[in-house]
Design an enzyme around this catalytic site. Structure first.
Site, PDB file in Angstrom:
ATOM      1  N   GLY A  32       0.802  -1.135   0.781  1.00 15.46           N
ATOM      2  CA  GLY A  32      -0.236   0.350  -0.364  1.00 15.46           C
ATOM      3  C   GLY A  32       0.631   1.158   0.106  1.00 15.46           C
ATOM      4  O   GLY A  32       2.204   1.198  -0.296  1.00 15.46           O
ATOM      5  N   TYR A  33      -0.230   2.186   0.055  1.00 15.14           N
ATOM      6  CA  TYR A  33       0.835   3.578  -0.202  1.00 15.14           C
ATOM      7  C   TYR A  33       1.067   4.124  -1.366  1.00 15.14           C
ATOM      8  O   TYR A  33       2.212   3.988  -1.452  1.00 15.14           O
ATOM      9  CB  TYR A  33       2.123   3.932   1.060  1.00 15.14           C
ATOM     10  N   GLU A  36       4.003   5.361  -8.138  1.00 13.86           N
ATOM     11  CA  GLU A  36       3.547   5.325  -9.856  1.00 13.86           C
ATOM     12  C   GLU A  36       4.095   4.102 -10.112  1.00 13.86           C
ATOM     13  O   GLU A  36       4.048   3.438 -10.910  1.00 13.86           O
ATOM     14  CB  GLU A  36       3.880   6.763 -10.329  1.00 13.86           C
ATOM     15  N   HIS A  38       4.159   1.535  -8.295  1.00 14.01           N
ATOM     16  CA  HIS A  38       3.350   0.142  -8.377  1.00 14.01           C
ATOM     17  C   HIS A  38       2.007   0.468  -9.405  1.00 14.01           C
ATOM     18  O   HIS A  38       1.608  -0.631  -9.834  1.00 14.01           O
ATOM     19  CB  HIS A  38       2.623   1.066  -7.130  1.00 14.01           C
ATOM     20  N   GLN A  62       7.808  -9.777   7.254  1.00 12.53           N
ATOM     21  CA  GLN A  62       8.985  -9.419   6.496  1.00 12.53           C
ATOM     22  C   GLN A  62       9.796  -8.214   7.797  1.00 12.53           C
ATOM     23  O   GLN A  62      10.269  -8.002   6.724  1.00 12.53           O
ATOM     24  CB  GLN A  62       8.554  -8.915   5.632  1.00 12.53           C
ATOM     25  N   GLY A 148       8.665  -5.136  -9.072  1.00 13.56           N
ATOM     26  CA  GLY A 148       9.409  -4.371  -9.376  1.00 13.56           C
ATOM     27  C   GLY A 148      10.476  -4.809  -9.760  1.00 13.56           C
ATOM     28  O   GLY A 148      10.378  -5.240  -9.000  1.00 13.56           O
ATOM     29  N   ASP A 151      12.863  -3.681  -5.962  1.00 16.29           N
ATOM     30  CA  ASP A 151      13.360  -4.835  -5.214  1.00 16.29           C
ATOM     31  C   ASP A 151      14.086  -5.925  -6.447  1.00 16.29           C
ATOM     32  O   ASP A 151      13.032  -7.256  -6.307  1.00 16.29           O
ATOM     33  CB  ASP A 151      12.187  -4.803  -4.712  1.00 16.29           C
ATOM     34  N   MET A 185      10.400   5.350  -6.847  1.00 15.82           N
ATOM     35  CA  MET A 185       9.830   5.925  -6.243  1.00 15.82           C
ATOM     36  C   MET A 185       9.824   4.863  -4.768  1.00 15.82           C
ATOM     37  O   MET A 185       9.911   2.987  -5.445  1.00 15.82           O
ATOM     38  CB  MET A 185       8.713   5.666  -6.914  1.00 15.82           C
TER      39      MET A 185
END
Ligand code: AMP
Length: 281
Positions: A32-33, A36, A38, A62, A148, A151, A185
């Site tokens: 969440g939060y 762009e 995500h 985690q 992504g 990571d 980001m």
């Protein structure tokens, strides 16, 4: 007017709703939060599948005991509005107690590749990531799950889990989305105070330096690491955790660069610990 996006909060309902979906299902797991980065995953998922499920779950397993679980930024209303725009179909937002009963005690752990880099600094991190992803994959039963490159090690570890355990889905990895000044980001960027936000550009500057050295013919991985470290050390607010030039598959540190190599780093800027990477092709 009924909202176009469906919010599901329990595992039982998610399983029920899943079985009503027709055609392939794209899945984007997140904490969440949203930003762009995500949303680029949700966009691509929508292009490739008639149905898209996005999970929003700040996964406690985690986070290490001294990490930022309690203060991790959250804004469900804003997240839902952003996902509506992307035409995501379902948001799965379970509670921590729904996902982990008090007697929960089964773990999925990937070997070697999860113990390097982030795994060395955060010893229980990837066990938490692979366990929650295995659970989410079993609940959502996606055709494809989107991750992504930001990571990079996480994407590698998940791919390995899916391949080693014969899980029935495809893993798609998409490029890192950056701010105009190059900063990757991240939900954690909101923690950066204004002067730290400026200092944080040093991560991408050092990765760009590595890319320039490589494209000018530098093959010595040690020299690339050293130049990156020198550049970062000029920034007084930056505290290096690691700077790595490693084989992009095994994550073993290289002496001589053999492409594809993953150049990655973790640097604390004030309190926040930021990570980023590029691949030398
Ligand atoms: P998180 O909410 O941090 O767990 O991230 C959820 C997914 O979004 C992961 O697959 C991340 O790799 C991906 N992601 C996070 N930041 C970015 C970014 N800047 N560009 C592309 N993907 C990202």
């Amino acid at each position: 007017m009924t909202p176009a996006i469906k919010v599901v909060e329990t595992i039982a309902e998610m399983k029920r709703v899943r079985h009503e979906l027709v055609g392939t299902v794209g899945f984007v797991p997140t904490m969440g939060y949203l930003h762009e980065g995500h949303l680029s995953l949700a966009k691509q998922a929508k292009k490739e599948n008639p149905s898209v499920v996005v999970s929003i779950f700040v996964n406690p397993t985690q986070f290490g005991p001294r990490e930022d679980l309690a203060s991790y930024p959250r804004d469900m209303e804003r997240d839902l509005a952003l996902l509506e725009k992307e035409k995501a179909d379902i948001v799965f937002a379970p509670s921590a107690t729904g996902m982990y009963s008090t007697r929960f005690d089964s773990w999925v752990e990937v070997g070697e590749v999860s113990h390097r880099l982030e795994g060395a600094s955060r010893p229980t991190h990837f066990r938490g990531v692979t366990t929650v992803c295995a659970k989410l994959f079993n609940i959502v039963e996606p055709t494809r799950a989107y991750f992504g490159q930001k990571d990079a090690q996480q994407a590698l570890v998940i791919r390995k889990m899916v391949s080693d355990l014969n899980m029935n889905l495809e893993i798609v990895t998409l490029p890192t989305v950056r701010e105009p000044d190059g900063l990757a980001m991240s939900s954690r960027n909101v923690y950066l105070k204004p002067e730290e936000r400026k200092a944080a550009t040093v991560l991408y500057q050092s990765l760009t330096l590595a890319q320039q050295m490589w494209s000018r013919g530098e093959k010595n991985a040690g020299r690339i690491r050293q130049e990156m470290i020198s550049l970062i050390k000029k920034q007084p607010l930056a505290e290096i955790d690691y700077v790595s030039v490693a084989d992009a598959e095994t994550l073993e540190e290289l002496v001589e660069v053999r492409p594809p190599a993953l150049v990655s780093l973790a640097v604390k800027i004030g309190k926040p610990r930021l990570i980023d990477n590029v691949v030398l092709e």
